[in-house]
Structures are given as C-alpha cells and as structure tokens.
Enzyme design. Structure first.
Site, PDB file in Angstrom:
ATOM      1  N   LYS A  11      52.657  73.865 -77.279  1.00 12.13           N
ATOM      2  CA  LYS A  11      54.106  74.067 -77.269  1.00 12.13           C
ATOM      3  C   LYS A  11      54.641  74.381 -78.676  1.00 12.13           C
ATOM      4  O   LYS A  11      53.993  74.069 -79.675  1.00 12.13           O
ATOM      5  CB  LYS A  11      54.812  72.842 -76.694  1.00 12.13           C
ATOM      6  CG  LYS A  11      54.439  72.576 -75.236  1.00 12.13           C
ATOM      7  CD  LYS A  11      54.850  73.715 -74.314  1.00 12.13           C
ATOM      8  CE  LYS A  11      54.590  73.436 -72.855  1.00 12.13           C
ATOM      9  NZ  LYS A  11      53.173  73.340 -72.493  1.00 12.13           N
TER      10      LYS A  11
HETATM   11  C1  LIG Z   1      56.757  74.774 -67.144  1.00  7.35           C
HETATM   12  C2  LIG Z   1      55.977  73.532 -67.426  1.00  7.35           C
HETATM   13  N1  LIG Z   1      56.300  72.397 -66.809  1.00  7.35           N
HETATM   14  C3  LIG Z   1      55.644  71.243 -67.046  1.00  7.35           C
HETATM   15  C4  LIG Z   1      54.598  71.186 -67.936  1.00  7.35           C
HETATM   16  C5  LIG Z   1      53.853  69.899 -68.107  1.00  7.35           C
HETATM   17  O1  LIG Z   1      53.870  69.426 -69.412  1.00  7.35           O
HETATM   18  P1  LIG Z   1      52.644  68.537 -69.976  1.00  7.35           P
HETATM   19  O2  LIG Z   1      51.480  69.427 -70.168  1.00  7.35           O
HETATM   20  O3  LIG Z   1      53.183  67.990 -71.252  1.00  7.35           O
HETATM   21  O4  LIG Z   1      52.387  67.474 -68.964  1.00  7.35           O
HETATM   22  C6  LIG Z   1      54.223  72.351 -68.615  1.00  7.35           C
HETATM   23  C7  LIG Z   1      53.094  72.307 -69.576  1.00  7.35           C
HETATM   24  O5  LIG Z   1      52.467  73.256 -69.914  1.00  7.35           O
HETATM   25  C8  LIG Z   1      54.914  73.554 -68.357  1.00  7.35           C
HETATM   26  O6  LIG Z   1      54.569  74.695 -68.957  1.00  7.35           O
END
Ligand SMILES: Cc1ncc(COP(=O)(O)O)c(C=O)c1O
Length: 372
Positions: A189
């Site tokens: 990110k």
């Molecule tokens: C659109 C979206 N939602 C939710 C997530 C979930 O985040 P995490 O990987 O921190 O659990 C991501 C992660 O890539 C994402 O791109």
C-alpha cells in the site's frame, strides 16, 4: 520451441518506500521497551486524523479485519445483503460473508472501475442494508451518487478505502463519506506498516463500539472488567512506529507516485492501444497501482516480463471466485466491465521509488510491442 526463463526482475512492480526514518522509529520501540499498541499508535492515529479529517481512527491488524469490524459494529449479519463491486480484492466480499451477511456483486463503471451507481440501484431489495464502494487503485468511487442512493433507501455505507490513502473527492478524504471507512497498510500500500489497517468514522457511538470490539470488550487494556463482547484486534507499536515514519513522508510518497503516473500517461499518449483509468470529476487520484487496459494483455505481459519488468494482473471478478457460491452470495446478471478489466488489465511498475528512466524503459518496451 524451447521455453525461455524470464530474467530476474529488474524493475519491481511495487515495493515499499522505507529508509532511515522507519529504522529510527523501530529502534525507539526497542529502546523504550514498548511493543504493543501504545505511544507510537497514539501518535500515528493523531497524524492520520489530521491528515484524513476523520473524527475517529481505530487501528486494527489489517484491512480485511477493518471491513469485518465495520460490518459487525454496524450490526450487519445473517439475512442482510451488502452491495459490493464485482471488481475488487477478495476481502471486500469475504468480509461480508464472514460477518454472516450476503454480498451482492454488481458491475463497475468501465472508466473508473469503481462501483456503478445505476447497478447499485438495480441490486436493492428489502434485505439490502449497506453499500460498500471500493476506491479502486486509489481512484475515488462516485461518492455523491452512492451517498444519494444510500440516503434515498435508508442504507448504510461502508467504504473500502484499503487502496485509498491520500485520495480525495472535492477535498474530502475517501473513507469519511459513509458511516465507516476502512484503510489497509499492507506492504504494497501507498502507506505501509507491513500488515495493518484502520477504521475511520465521524460517529462517536460507532467509534465506541469499534473500540470495545477490537479491545476485548473494554475501553482500557489494564481493566479486567469487560462490559461487552470483543476480540483482540489491536495493532502493535512496532507496526505503528513504521506507520508514523511513513505518515511523515506521505506527501512525498504520493507526489512521487503521481509524478510517475503522469510520466507514463505522457509517454504513452501516442500509443492508441493503451487506455488509462478515468477519474471521477473533482477527485484527486493517488495511483496505488498504475493500471492500463490493452487489447492483448497476456501477450504484452509476456513481452514485458521477458524485458525484466515486474507486472501484476487485475483482480479476478468476485462473482467467478470459487469461494463465492450461490449459498453465500448473489450477483446481478450481465456483469461485463469487471470481466473486461480482468482480461485486459495490467498494473505497471508503481513504486514510489520508481525512477523516470525506468518509466521511460517500460514505455519504450510497450510502444515497441505495439509497433511489431
Ligand atoms: C480493495 C481491498 N480491500 C481490502 C483489502 C484487505 O486489506 P489487507 O490486505 O490489509 O487485509 C485489500 C488489500 O489488498 C484491498 O485491496
């Protein structure tokens, strides 16, 4: 024909932008002997609140849990439907299933690849409780339309802003339009803590419920009296320390990514086969990943990979995911833009540390591919 092995990647698709600032903050955690959510987290939250304008920010271990907690504190569960765009990361839909509710997948806008408001209207039933717009690749969803539909039908809005740090619509940070907004700080990110996430809300009651839910059903760690039910969904101060250093250089990080995208766009303007994603009017895009749509994505992917360029495909449509079945989800008929994006999309190298000469190299190879 003999299969050729791709060269070791010379230009990574996406890597964190870390340095001495993060090291110093981490060393401070060790020196002060404080590892769990504490002073670094408090300061990280303060900077996040200032930056986003959200009244409350609550840290959680990742973006998936941020979505899950947001759904739970909004009281969404069995028998409820949540409208989710078909083109997004798995967690946007899985969090709804894990909360016990049913995700209803709808198509996206072909330009922005964010949820298509007219499809949202088509998907509403008496069981619909919430809409989950996703700010895809750092582009704001059409929040004016989403909020209007939500208001007309009495629906909650939970924004998946996992990819959206820094993205604003008419100056307002994404994730602060709806009831709750969710950020991810995963390693790819724009702002990272390795793993990590946050919930944003302007609602005092929802903030309280979130605090109890993430902190063993109590307000403070020292107490053994637990008025509510809750999990341990805290972030560590070690992660928050990295986030703190990242927050302090976020403007620079974002400017670098925006410059890289502008350079790609300028350099590829003459290549008619390449299409970039569109913006919602009044929004500022923070290109978390720089995506393009091309006629023959597999062939271009192969060509660029052979040239040592790190790439990523686009998301697989949620309504086609094996994990989503007719028993746990639903989708509208006629989804096509999400499928088109999956089949034609390529994410180009998008790191904050990307050099202009590297962008030139990628663009030269793309132009070369289409000239052949
Ligand atoms: C659109 C979206 N939602 C939710 C997530 C979930 O985040 P995490 O990987 O921190 O659990 C991501 C992660 O890539 C994402 O791109």
């Amino acid at each position: 024909m003999m299969a050729t092995t791709p060269p070791a990647i010379r230009i990574p698709q996406l890597e964190p932008f870390l340095g001495e600032e993060e090291l110093a903050e981490l060393a401070d955690c060790i020196r002060t002997n404080w590892l769990t959510e504490g002073p670094k987290a408090t300061e990280f939250v303060r900077l996040l609140r200032d930056y986003t304008g959200a009244r409350h920010i609550l840290l959680v271990p990742n973006g998936t849990l941020a979505l899950y907690v947001a759904l739970m504190v909004r009281g969404i569960g069995p028998g409820d439907e949540v409208i989710v765009p078909d083109f997004t990361f798995f967690a946007s839909g899985s969090s709804v299933v894990l909360a016990g509710a049913t995700p209803v997948f709808v198509d996206v806008d072909p330009g922005t690849l964010c949820i298509a408001p007219e499809e949202v209207e088509r998907a509403i039933t008496p069981r619909t409780r919430a809409i989950m717009p996703v700010h895809m690749y750092g582009q704001s969803a059409d929040m004016d339309a989403v909020m209007r539909i939500a208001g007309d039908h009495g629906l909650f809005v939970i924004e998946d802003a996992a990819q959206g740090i820094g993205t604003r619509l008419r100056g307002r940070h994404v994730g602060t339009f709806g009831d709750l907004g969710c950020l991810s700080f995963f390693a790819d990110k724009t702002l990272t803590t390795g793993e990590g996430g946050a919930i944003m809300t302007n609602d005092d009651r929802l903030a309280d419920l979130t605090l109890y839910f993430k902190n063993q059903g109590r307000e403070n760690r020292g107490s053994f009296i637990h008025p509510y039910m809750g999990y341990n969904f805290r972030l560590t101060d070690v992660q928050a320390a990295i986030g703190l250093a990242q927050m302090r250089k976020l403007d620079d990080l974002i400017a670098r990514k925006q410059r890289a995208e502008a350079h790609y766009r300028a350099r590829l303007a003459g290549v008619e086969q390449v299409r970039f994603l569109a913006d919602v009017p009044g929004s500022t895009r923070v290109p978390f990943r720089i995506g393009i749509l091309v006629p023959d994505a597999p062939a271009l992917t192969e060509y660029l990979t052979q040239a040592g360029i790190g790439l990523r495909g686009f998301f697989y449509p949620l309504h086609r995911q094996p994990a989503f079945t007719p028993q746990n989800s639903r989708h509208l008929e006629g989804i096509r833009h999400s499928v088109y994006a999956y089949e034609h999309g390529i994410c180009l190298p998008s790191s904050a540390g990307l050099q202009e000469t590297q962008v030139d190299y990628v663009c030269d190879r793309i132009a070369e591919f289409f000239r052949r």
